[in-house]
Design a protein around this motif. Structure first.
Motif, PDB file in Angstrom:
ATOM      1  N   LEU A   1       0.611  -1.207   0.137  1.00 25.73           N
ATOM      2  CA  LEU A   1      -0.185  -0.214   0.030  1.00 25.73           C
ATOM      3  C   LEU A   1       0.819   1.300  -0.036  1.00 25.73           C
ATOM      4  N   ASP A   2       2.001   1.245   0.911  1.00 19.64           N
ATOM      5  CA  ASP A   2       3.002   2.402   0.775  1.00 19.64           C
ATOM      6  C   ASP A   2       3.764   2.453  -0.527  1.00 19.64           C
ATOM      7  N   GLY A   3       3.736   1.396  -1.327  1.00 25.11           N
ATOM      8  CA  GLY A   3       4.357   1.436  -2.700  1.00 25.11           C
ATOM      9  C   GLY A   3       5.898   1.502  -2.426  1.00 25.11           C
ATOM     10  N   THR A   4       6.386   0.693  -1.490  1.00 27.50           N
ATOM     11  CA  THR A   4       7.794   0.557  -1.249  1.00 27.50           C
ATOM     12  C   THR A   4       8.227  -0.580  -0.498  1.00 27.50           C
TER      13      THR A   4
ATOM     14  N   LEU B   1       9.307  -9.118  -4.084  1.00 27.38           N
ATOM     15  CA  LEU B   1      10.340  -9.749  -3.114  1.00 27.38           C
ATOM     16  C   LEU B   1      11.082 -10.764  -3.915  1.00 27.38           C
ATOM     17  N   ARG B   2      10.404 -11.484  -4.819  1.00 28.38           N
ATOM     18  CA  ARG B   2      11.238 -12.292  -5.481  1.00 28.38           C
ATOM     19  C   ARG B   2      11.942 -11.449  -6.685  1.00 28.38           C
ATOM     20  N   SER B   3      11.230 -10.379  -7.305  1.00 22.50           N
ATOM     21  CA  SER B   3      12.027  -9.620  -8.253  1.00 22.50           C
ATOM     22  C   SER B   3      13.384  -9.051  -7.540  1.00 22.50           C
ATOM     23  N   LEU B   4      13.347  -8.491  -6.404  1.00 24.79           N
ATOM     24  CA  LEU B   4      14.278  -8.066  -5.717  1.00 24.79           C
ATOM     25  C   LEU B   4      15.607  -9.103  -5.970  1.00 24.79           C
TER      26      LEU B   4
ATOM     27  N   ALA C   1       5.175  -3.227  -3.846  1.00 21.36           N
ATOM     28  CA  ALA C   1       6.306  -3.697  -2.716  1.00 21.36           C
ATOM     29  C   ALA C   1       7.669  -4.001  -3.462  1.00 21.36           C
ATOM     30  N   SER C   2       8.079  -3.001  -4.235  1.00 24.77           N
ATOM     31  CA  SER C   2       9.515  -3.196  -4.924  1.00 24.77           C
ATOM     32  C   SER C   2       9.723  -1.646  -5.378  1.00 24.77           C
TER      33      SER C   2
END
Length: 405
Positions: A49-52, A99-102, A226-227
């Protein structure tokens, strides 16, 4: 009418899917899942929701866990099997695709490029730091006007004495605003020995504190929130000769890294599908309508059964591709394309279909299926769009290249 209730099965129990994996591989997946449950799961909805996402803190934790570049050999990397790496991706994406993208960008794009195509000095300098999460990497290939056709890139690297000067821009770059090092692909003035054409693609290891480098963050994303996503802007960035990846010449360099990242996606999205199923099973088991649990209605069971079948199929596909990758013969790019094409689309549809079981509650961050479905819209697009993988499979099946038709 009274409802007779038995024990709810997990998504992996019906077909005994876990039987296809080795015991030690499943134990490793359990370690990753426990760490994520302890450090990430309760926060992921708010981060979305926070975009980070607290990328640096997570990178250090994931480095300590041992998942960053875990499928690479040496340089303080774990040297795991492809299947073990795939199962880690499944647990990561069960929490969130971001998270997997990170982890994918760090290990399968940036670290893989340095490990596979870099000099010994580049490997020694960067890989141990990146494996530990002390340094975050990113991968600069996609450009604002060039996506599926990397040969059309406009970023240029020109020689100035013994140095290289880079100019251009890259877009949709995961981790770039928080990265310490980037692998950037650019066209040089060199002439290709095979085609005689000017403009050989080369890779460069670029510390982000190099003068002329900017990494503005992309704002207002509706997916993969979330990325941390950004750009790479290169304005007369001067690099020494030693910054070039000496073993990479042509598109084979970046495309080999993309294939590594796609492999992680093949496994990863099964985690998003599994989590959506687990969430739907919990919800329908406890949500009472008309004095009965929602799971007792035929339409609910129809949706759940369809999702169970689809999840089992994509998990078996991922496991088979993992075994191929671990085999002596290895895995072919079109096989990974098949897995990426089918698994992402199927996982996205599983999450969409199951969201309906939650009614109005399903559009809140309290429940994961809609978040997974929205994230998978991005996964469907990156590391080769759905359509590109369809054409890759079409070429493999027919022997005809339809990309330019």
């Amino acid at each position: 009418m009274a409802v007779t209730k038995g024990k709810t099965k997990t998504p992996d129990e019906i077909l005994q899917v876990d039987e296809i994996f080795e015991k030690e591989d499943l134990e490793w997946a359990g370690v990753v899942r426990s760490w994520l449950n302890e450090h990430v799961r309760d926060n992921i909805g708010d981060w979305y929701l926070d975009g980070t996402i607290p990328a640096r803190e997570l990178a250090e934790g994931l480095g300590e866990l041992g998942v960053l570049g875990m499928h690479l050999e040496g340089y303080e990397c774990a040297g795991s099997t492809a299947t073990q790496y795939g199962l880690a991706c499944r647990e990561l994406e069960a929490v969130d695709s971001g998270l997997r993208s990170l982890v994918s960008v760090q290990g399968s794009l940036a670290m893989f490029s340095i490990h596979h195509w870099g000099s010994e000095e580049q490997k020694q300098e960067w890989l141990p730091q990146m494996a530990a999460g002390r340094a975050i990497g990113c991968f600069g290939l996609t450009e604002p006007d060039v996506g599926s056709d990397p040969a059309g890139m406009k970023t240029r690297a020109t020689k100035d004495g013994s140095d290289w000067i880079l100019n251009g821009a890259k877009m949709w770059i995961t981790n770039s605003p928080v990265s310490d090092v980037m692998v950037v692909w650019a066209k040089t003035d060199e002439v290709d020995e095979k085609t005689g054409e000017k403009g050989v693609v080369r890779g460069f290891v670029v510390p982000t504190d190099t003068p002329g480098v900017e990494t503005p963050e992309v704002q207002r994303k509706l997916s993969l929130r979330a990325s941390i996503t950004g750009e790479i802007v290169l304005d007369n960035v001067r690099l020494p000769e030693s910054a070039m990846l000496p073993k990479a010449s042509g598109l084979k360099g970046p495309l080999s890294a993309l294939s590594e990242a796609r492999y992680g996606i093949v496994f990863g999205v099964t985690g998003a599908a599994r989590d959506s199923l687990e969430e739907a099973l919990r919800y329908t088991d406890t949500r009472i309508q008309f004095d009965r649990p929602l799971s007792s209605f035929q339409i609910s069971q129809q949706k759940l059964a369809k999702a169970f079948g689809e999840y089992s199929a994509i998990t078996l596909t991922a496991a088979h591709i993992g075994r191929l990758k671990d085999s002596a013969a290895g895995v072919r790019p079109e096989q990974i394309s098949l897995g990426k094409m089918v698994n992402v689309d199927t996982a996205m549809n599983i999450a969409r279909d199951l969201r309906a079981l939650f009614g109005g509650s399903g559009i809140t961050s309290e429940y994961s299926p809609l978040r997974h479905a929205i994230n998978l819209e991005t996964v469907l697009t990156y590391e080769g769009t759905h359509e590109v993988h369809q054409l890759t499979l079409g070429r493999a099946m027919t022997g005809i290249n339809a990309f330019a038709n």
